[in-house]
Design an enzyme around this catalytic site. Sequence first.
Site, PDB file in Angstrom:
ATOM      1  N   ARG A  96      28.550 -43.134  10.653  1.00 34.05           N
ATOM      2  CA  ARG A  96      27.787 -44.205   9.997  1.00 34.05           C
ATOM      3  C   ARG A  96      28.080 -45.558  10.644  1.00 34.05           C
ATOM      4  O   ARG A  96      27.176 -46.367  10.830  1.00 34.05           O
ATOM      5  CB  ARG A  96      28.097 -44.232   8.490  1.00 34.05           C
ATOM      6  CG  ARG A  96      27.168 -45.148   7.710  1.00 34.05           C
ATOM      7  CD  ARG A  96      27.319 -44.998   6.216  1.00 34.05           C
ATOM      8  NE  ARG A  96      28.629 -45.417   5.749  1.00 34.05           N
ATOM      9  CZ  ARG A  96      29.010 -45.361   4.474  1.00 34.05           C
ATOM     10  NH1 ARG A  96      28.185 -44.892   3.550  1.00 34.05           N
ATOM     11  NH2 ARG A  96      30.203 -45.747   4.109  1.00 34.05           N
TER      12      ARG A  96
ATOM     13  N   ARG B 251      23.608 -62.794  22.831  1.00 37.70           N
ATOM     14  CA  ARG B 251      23.897 -62.727  24.272  1.00 37.70           C
ATOM     15  C   ARG B 251      25.027 -63.676  24.649  1.00 37.70           C
ATOM     16  O   ARG B 251      25.626 -63.551  25.703  1.00 37.70           O
ATOM     17  CB  ARG B 251      22.631 -63.056  25.089  1.00 37.70           C
ATOM     18  CG  ARG B 251      21.577 -61.967  24.992  1.00 37.70           C
ATOM     19  CD  ARG B 251      20.307 -62.386  25.674  1.00 37.70           C
ATOM     20  NE  ARG B 251      19.751 -63.606  25.079  1.00 37.70           N
ATOM     21  CZ  ARG B 251      18.604 -64.178  25.440  1.00 37.70           C
ATOM     22  NH1 ARG B 251      17.875 -63.633  26.391  1.00 37.70           N
ATOM     23  NH2 ARG B 251      18.176 -65.271  24.855  1.00 37.70           N
TER      24      ARG B 251
ATOM     25  N   LYS C 241      25.745 -51.109   7.275  1.00 35.63           N
ATOM     26  CA  LYS C 241      26.908 -51.699   6.590  1.00 35.63           C
ATOM     27  C   LYS C 241      27.366 -52.880   7.431  1.00 35.63           C
ATOM     28  O   LYS C 241      28.299 -52.780   8.230  1.00 35.63           O
ATOM     29  CB  LYS C 241      28.016 -50.655   6.424  1.00 35.63           C
ATOM     30  CG  LYS C 241      27.929 -49.943   5.074  1.00 35.63           C
ATOM     31  CD  LYS C 241      29.081 -49.039   4.831  1.00 35.63           C
ATOM     32  CE  LYS C 241      30.259 -49.725   4.209  1.00 35.63           C
ATOM     33  NZ  LYS C 241      30.143 -50.023   2.796  1.00 35.63           N
TER      34      LYS C 241
ATOM     35  N   GLU D 275      21.344 -49.547  -6.626  1.00 41.27           N
ATOM     36  CA  GLU D 275      22.751 -49.155  -6.593  1.00 41.27           C
ATOM     37  C   GLU D 275      23.579 -50.285  -7.189  1.00 41.27           C
ATOM     38  O   GLU D 275      23.023 -51.267  -7.677  1.00 41.27           O
ATOM     39  CB  GLU D 275      23.195 -48.856  -5.157  1.00 41.27           C
ATOM     40  CG  GLU D 275      23.027 -50.037  -4.200  1.00 41.27           C
ATOM     41  CD  GLU D 275      23.459 -49.706  -2.769  1.00 41.27           C
ATOM     42  OE1 GLU D 275      24.221 -48.761  -2.554  1.00 41.27           O
ATOM     43  OE2 GLU D 275      23.025 -50.445  -1.864  1.00 41.27           O
TER      44      GLU D 275
HETATM   45  N1  PXG Z   1      26.706 -48.946  -1.920  1.00 44.51           N
HETATM   46  C1  PXG Z   1      27.172 -50.028  -1.269  1.00 44.51           C
HETATM   47  C2  PXG Z   1      26.350 -51.249  -1.211  1.00 44.51           C
HETATM   48  C3  PXG Z   1      28.428 -49.972  -0.638  1.00 44.51           C
HETATM   49  O1  PXG Z   1      28.892 -51.030   0.023  1.00 44.51           O
HETATM   50  C4  PXG Z   1      28.674 -47.692  -1.440  1.00 44.51           C
HETATM   51  C5  PXG Z   1      27.418 -47.812  -2.012  1.00 44.51           C
HETATM   52  C6  PXG Z   1      29.397 -46.405  -1.531  1.00 44.51           C
HETATM   53  O2  PXG Z   1      29.410 -45.773  -0.267  1.00 44.51           O
HETATM   54  P1  PXG Z   1      30.566 -44.773   0.163  1.00 44.51           P
HETATM   55  O3  PXG Z   1      30.185 -44.343   1.509  1.00 44.51           O
HETATM   56  O4  PXG Z   1      31.847 -45.567   0.120  1.00 44.51           O
HETATM   57  O5  PXG Z   1      30.559 -43.666  -0.825  1.00 44.51           O
HETATM   58  C7  PXG Z   1      29.192 -48.781  -0.720  1.00 44.51           C
HETATM   59  C8  PXG Z   1      30.515 -48.731  -0.038  1.00 44.51           C
HETATM   60  C9  PXG Z   1      34.787 -52.508  -2.520  1.00 44.51           C
HETATM   61  C10 PXG Z   1      33.867 -52.128  -1.399  1.00 44.51           C
HETATM   62  O6  PXG Z   1      35.592 -53.420  -2.313  1.00 44.51           O
HETATM   63  C11 PXG Z   1      33.079 -51.021  -1.482  1.00 44.51           C
HETATM   64  C12 PXG Z   1      32.207 -50.684  -0.437  1.00 44.51           C
HETATM   65  C13 PXG Z   1      32.156 -51.486   0.656  1.00 44.51           C
HETATM   66  C14 PXG Z   1      32.947 -52.591   0.722  1.00 44.51           C
HETATM   67  C15 PXG Z   1      33.824 -52.935  -0.289  1.00 44.51           C
HETATM   68  O7  PXG Z   1      34.690 -51.896  -3.586  1.00 44.51           O
HETATM   69  N2  PXG Z   1      31.440 -49.578  -0.646  1.00 44.51           N
END
Ligand code: PXG
Length: 291
Positions: free
Chosen positions: A50, A103, A150, A183
């Site tokens: 990812r 760039r 991300k 979400e």
């Molecule tokens: N939605 C979003 C917007 C995320 O950033 C998830 C869902 C869950 O994805 P995963 O792959 O982890 O099951 C995420 C990921 C925190 C934190 O501090 C959490 C994420 C990213 C950055 C910080 O809780 N989660």
Amino acid sequence: MKIYLNGNLVERNEAKVSVFDHGFLYGDGVFEGIRAYNCLVFKLDEHIDRLFESAHSIMLPIKLTKKQMIGVVVDTLKANKLKDAYIRLIVSRGEGDLGLDPRKCKGNETVIVIADKITLYPKKLYEEGMAIITVPTIRNIPEALNPQIKSLNYLNNILAKIEAVNCGYEEALMLDHLGYVAECTGDNIFVVEKDELYTPPQCMGTLRGITRDAVLAVARKLKIPTHEHVLTRHEVYNSSECFLTGTAAEIIPVVRVDGRRIAEAKPGKITKLLMREFSKLTKTDGIKYTL
Ligand code: PXG
């Protein structure tokens, strides 16, 4: 604490990046949040895939191979003697000048791995469930900044978090630009209705969470019918169970949404079953290392 920074493991106070780094100036970069459980990095291949997909989408070439990136994560865990950890993997476009033109970055991306003790919601929330609230800030629309990327620009989620916290809630429910449930700020959402599992599809302002996919796979194995289907708040309010999934939060039951009770306002039986089965998976599905 030892932090991996561009090829070296350095002490925390030496882990510094330039103020001209485009990750800092513009949020121009990508990241992953990963977990290690008892010397096993859960779903590490999936996280690395990812990360590379996010980087590809923003045209950020990563010089390390996926295999090398896995090595760097494991080396950081070993250097810190951590069996259980939360790992933050960050790749930014690197040092440039004050213009946003990528760039201008000299072509050396910044790669950082931080591994630290895990921070969880209080245990009580896992046992009793949490209350969440829908916030005014909608999730980024895919045509502007696709939630599948991300990126280091997490202001969309941070604004939503601020709104939830201002109202006295720990987590925010975010809708997409059409008003469907997308979400939460760092977690995916699921509901259970008539013993079947529903979660929004990834095309609707929803990150394809790795925990989300793991939960869907566990449910299918348990012969629980699963649906990736658009959801409205009405369906969430009237569901028989609701929970959130994410690397940091794992699976956390939700018992109240916008002041509406979810069924009996207690963690549901399918939620609890999935929590147990997910916990088993975290002991087997990943990349092992020794200290
Ligand atoms: N939605 C979003 C917007 C995320 O950033 C998830 C869902 C869950 O994805 P995963 O792959 O982890 O099951 C995420 C990921 C925190 C934190 O501090 C959490 C994420 C990213 C950055 C910080 O809780 N989660």
